[in-house]
Design an enzyme around this catalytic site. Sequence first.
Site, short mmCIF file in Angstrom:
data_model
loop_
_atom_site.label_atom_id
_atom_site.label_comp_id
_atom_site.label_asym_id
_atom_site.label_seq_id
_atom_site.Cartn_x
_atom_site.Cartn_y
_atom_site.Cartn_z
CD GLU A 1 4.11 9.00 -10.93
OE1 GLU A 1 5.13 9.07 -11.34
OE2 GLU A 1 3.48 10.20 -10.31
CD GLN B 1 9.44 -8.69 -2.86
OE1 GLN B 1 9.33 -8.37 -1.69
NE2 GLN B 1 8.61 -7.69 -3.74
N GLY C 1 0.64 -1.11 -0.02
CA GLY C 1 0.09 -0.09 0.06
C GLY C 1 0.81 1.40 0.07
CB SER D 1 5.67 3.32 0.91
OG SER D 1 5.22 2.45 -0.30
CG HIS E 1 2.83 0.47 -5.51
ND1 HIS E 1 3.36 1.73 -4.57
CD2 HIS E 1 3.61 -0.62 -4.77
CE1 HIS E 1 4.01 1.32 -3.59
NE2 HIS E 1 4.12 -0.03 -3.67
P1 AMP Z 1 5.87 -2.86 -1.72
O1 AMP Z 1 4.47 -2.09 -1.57
O2 AMP Z 1 6.89 -1.79 -1.01
O3 AMP Z 1 5.82 -3.94 -1.06
O4 AMP Z 1 6.02 -2.97 -3.18
C1 AMP Z 1 5.04 -3.69 -3.91
C2 AMP Z 1 5.52 -4.02 -5.26
O5 AMP Z 1 5.83 -2.96 -6.15
C3 AMP Z 1 6.99 -4.73 -5.24
O6 AMP Z 1 6.84 -5.60 -6.20
C4 AMP Z 1 7.98 -3.57 -5.60
O7 AMP Z 1 9.05 -4.07 -6.13
C5 AMP Z 1 7.21 -2.81 -6.58
N1 AMP Z 1 7.69 -1.50 -6.58
C6 AMP Z 1 7.82 -0.66 -5.28
N2 AMP Z 1 8.53 0.57 -5.70
C7 AMP Z 1 8.65 0.62 -7.28
C8 AMP Z 1 9.45 1.39 -8.02
N3 AMP Z 1 9.84 2.50 -7.85
N4 AMP Z 1 9.39 0.98 -9.41
C9 AMP Z 1 9.00 -0.32 -9.68
N5 AMP Z 1 8.50 -1.16 -8.91
C10 AMP Z 1 8.26 -0.65 -7.59
#
Ligand code: AMP
Length: 280
Positions: free
Chosen positions: A35, A153, A31, A186, A37
């Site tokens: 951009e 990951q 959450g 985030s 996500h």
């Molecule tokens: P998180 O909410 O941080 O667990 O991220 C959820 C998903 O969004 C994960 O697969 C992250 O790698 C991806 N994500 C987060 N930030 C970015 C970003 N700046 N560019 C591309 N994917 C992202």
Amino acid sequence: MILATTVNDVKEQVKVWRALGLSVGLVPTMGYLHEGHQSLIKRAVEENDRVVVSVFVNPIQFAPNEDLESYPRDLDADCRLCQETGAAMVFHPEPSEMYAEDFTTFVDMTGVTKELCGKSRPTHFRGVCTVVNKLFNIVTPDRAYFGQKDAQQLAVIRRMVRDLNMNLEIVGCPIIREADGLAKSSRNTYLSDEERKAALVLSKAIFAGEKLIKDGEQDGEKVLAAMREIIEAEPLARIDYVEMVKWDSIEIYHRADVPVLVAIAVYIGKTRLIDNFIAE
Ligand code: AMP
């Protein structure tokens, strides 16, 4: 768009979609969507008939000293972004919906989880693999989307899917950055103005390392030393790791003659940020 909070509601809805012969994409998130996500959701919407975005701050991937309590949350804004981007459902369960009091089953891995974030956060990937496995079982997606922002990951999930013969495709998506280079996260909301400026050393180091390899440097030690120097010049920055590993196995490897992942984790004040590039 549907907002589901129970496992059963998700399963029932997916059953309906399946009966109609529709394909399903899943974007797992914690959450506070931005951009980065959104790029995953967009890609999922392009490639699937229905897209589920999970919004769940997964307690078991945080160690006791980490930021579980303070992790930013804004479900209303997240739902708006998901709806605008074309998602069919947001799945937002309470922790008790995902983990019964007597929950005792975990998905654990060795090897690919040993270095980088796995070294600094020893219980992190067990939490990630367990929750992602649960989400795969609940949503039964045809495809699931993960960002290269969390490159280890992505490698870990790909390996888990291969090793456990899971029936879905894992789609990796590129890192989305702010205009000045900082990878969107985030956790960037934790940064003060001064720290926000200091945080630019991460992308500066990443771009410098990437350029060195592109210009022909194969010696990993030299690439990593140049990157460390850039980060160490910033007084607010403290290195957790600056490392080069084989991209498929995440084993330490200091020669850019096979596909390598160069990954960094740096504290800016109390905030731990990560960034990386892949040289193939
Ligand atoms: P998180 O909410 O941080 O667990 O991220 C959820 C998903 O969004 C994960 O697969 C992250 O790698 C991806 N994500 C987060 N930030 C970015 C970003 N700046 N560019 C591309 N994917 C992202």
